[in-house]
Design a protein around this motif. Structure first.
Motif, PDB file in Angstrom:
ATOM      1  N   ALA A 124       0.818  -1.214   0.000  1.00 28.82           N
ATOM      2  CA  ALA A 124       0.000   0.000   0.000  1.00 28.82           C
ATOM      3  C   ALA A 124       0.849   1.260   0.000  1.00 28.82           C
ATOM      4  N   VAL A 125       2.034   1.169   0.561  1.00 33.07           N
ATOM      5  CA  VAL A 125       2.922   2.335   0.614  1.00 33.07           C
ATOM      6  C   VAL A 125       4.337   1.935   0.206  1.00 33.07           C
ATOM      7  N   ILE A 126       5.020   2.919  -0.396  1.00 31.98           N
ATOM      8  CA  ILE A 126       6.440   2.767  -0.718  1.00 31.98           C
ATOM      9  C   ILE A 126       7.143   3.817   0.126  1.00 31.98           C
ATOM     10  N   GLY A 127       7.861   3.392   1.150  1.00 33.22           N
ATOM     11  CA  GLY A 127       8.331   4.353   2.147  1.00 33.22           C
ATOM     12  C   GLY A 127       7.106   4.967   2.798  1.00 33.22           C
ATOM     13  N   VAL A 131       0.623   4.307  -2.664  1.00 32.14           N
ATOM     14  CA  VAL A 131       0.649   3.872  -4.071  1.00 32.14           C
ATOM     15  C   VAL A 131      -0.619   4.263  -4.841  1.00 32.14           C
ATOM     16  N   ASP A 132      -1.714   4.534  -4.129  1.00 34.40           N
ATOM     17  CA  ASP A 132      -2.933   5.001  -4.812  1.00 34.40           C
ATOM     18  C   ASP A 132      -2.674   6.276  -5.619  1.00 34.40           C
ATOM     19  N   LEU A 133      -1.678   7.041  -5.189  1.00 37.77           N
ATOM     20  CA  LEU A 133      -1.427   8.338  -5.823  1.00 37.77           C
ATOM     21  C   LEU A 133      -0.849   8.203  -7.221  1.00 37.77           C
ATOM     22  N   GLY A 156       5.331  -8.429 -11.196  1.00 35.44           N
ATOM     23  CA  GLY A 156       6.049  -7.627 -10.210  1.00 35.44           C
ATOM     24  C   GLY A 156       5.804  -8.118  -8.802  1.00 35.44           C
ATOM     25  N   LYS A 157       6.878  -8.161  -8.033  1.00 38.54           N
ATOM     26  CA  LYS A 157       6.762  -8.583  -6.633  1.00 38.54           C
ATOM     27  C   LYS A 157       7.128  -7.451  -5.678  1.00 38.54           C
ATOM     28  N   ASN A 158       7.686  -6.368  -6.231  1.00 38.32           N
ATOM     29  CA  ASN A 158       8.207  -5.281  -5.404  1.00 38.32           C
ATOM     30  C   ASN A 158       7.551  -3.985  -5.863  1.00 38.32           C
ATOM     31  N   ALA A 159       6.872  -3.302  -4.956  1.00 41.60           N
ATOM     32  CA  ALA A 159       6.066  -2.133  -5.335  1.00 41.60           C
ATOM     33  C   ALA A 159       6.923  -0.982  -5.877  1.00 41.60           C
ATOM     34  N   HIS A 160       8.127  -0.817  -5.329  1.00 43.17           N
ATOM     35  CA  HIS A 160       9.030   0.218  -5.860  1.00 43.17           C
ATOM     36  C   HIS A 160       9.372  -0.108  -7.317  1.00 43.17           C
TER      37      HIS A 160
END
Ligand SMILES: [Mn+2]
Length: 195
Positions: A124-127, A131-133, A156-160
Motif C-alpha cells: 500500500a505504501v512505498i516508504g 501507491v494510490d497516488l 512484479g513482486k516489489n512495489a518500488h
C-alpha cells in the motif's frame, strides 16, 4: 523548440512546471514528495524530456493534492508543448522490465482523455508514499494532456519496482509518441486532419 511552462495555484497547491520535448532528459525536481521526484526523473531521463517541477503543497494533510495537481500541470504543459501535433508519431508504446517486474505503457495523443490503469501493487505504501497516488497522477495527466493511456503492470513482486517500471515505460512511450517523423513534414497523423 517544443516547450511549455505552466503555473497552477490553488488553495491546496502552488505548482510551476516547465517541459521541453526536445530536451536531453535533464530534470530539476522539487515537488516536496521525494518519491514523486524519483518517478518524474524517470519520465525525464527515459523520455529525453527536460522537466522542471517546483511545488508547494498541503503535505501536512497528505501528498494527494500535490501529486494529483502536478499530474494536471504536467498534462497541461504537454498539451501545449505538442501544439498541433504536426508530423509526430502520435502513438507510443514501451515494455520496461525492472528485475522481476514488467510494465507496458501504450499512448495515443488522441485529443481525448482516457486512462486504463491495470496494476495491483504488492504494498500500500512505498516508504511513506501512498501507491494510490500513482493512478491519481496519471488520471490528472491524461485529463489535461488529452491522451489515451493504457498502463499494465504485467509482473512484479516489489512495489518500488512496479512504480518505477511504469514511469520508465511512460517516459519511453511518450518519447516515441512525440517524436517527429521527418517524412511526415506538415502532416497531422489523423485521417480526420485534426487531433
Ligand atoms: Mn528506484
Amino acid at each position: 523548440m517544443r516547450k511549455a511552462q505552466v503555473t497552477r495555484n490553488t488553495q491546496e497547491t502552488q505548482i510551476t512546471v516547465a517541459i521541453n520535448l526536445d530536451g536531453q532528459g535533464k530534470a530539476e525536481l522539487d515537488s516536496g514528495v521525494p518519491f514523486l521526484d524519483h518517478m518524474l526523473d524517470q519520465i525525464a531521463r527515459h523520455g529525453m524530456i527536460d522537466l522542471n517541477v517546483a511545488a508547494k503543497g498541503d503535505l501536512h494533510i497528505d501528498a494527494h493534492h500535490t501529486v494529483e495537481d502536478i499530474g494536471i500541470a504536467l498534462g497541461q504543459a504537454l498539451n501545449r508543448a505538442v501544439g498541433n501535433k504536426k508530423g509526430i508519431f502520435r502513438y507510443g508504446h514501451a515494455y520496461v522490465p525492472l528485475d522481476e517486474t514488467l510494465s507496458r505503457v501504450v499512448i495515443d495523443l488522441s485529443g481525448r482523455p482516457g486512462l486504463q490503469f491495470n496494476t495491483i501493487f504488492t504494498r500500500a505504501v512505498i516508504g511513506s508514499f501512498d501507491v494510490d497516488l500513482i493512478r491519481e497522477f496519471f488520471q490528472g495527466f491524461v485529463n489535461h494532456a488529452m491522451m489515451t493511456l493504457h498502463i499494465d503492470n504485467l509482473a512484479g513482486k516489489n512495489a518500488h519496482h512496479q512504480a518505477e517500471s511504469i514511469f520508465k515505460a511512460f517516459g519511453r512511450a511518450l518519447r516515441m509518441a512525440v517524436t517527429i517523423d521527418p517524412r511526415c513534414d506538415d502532416l497531422i497523423p489523423s485521417t480526420k486532419g485534426v487531433l
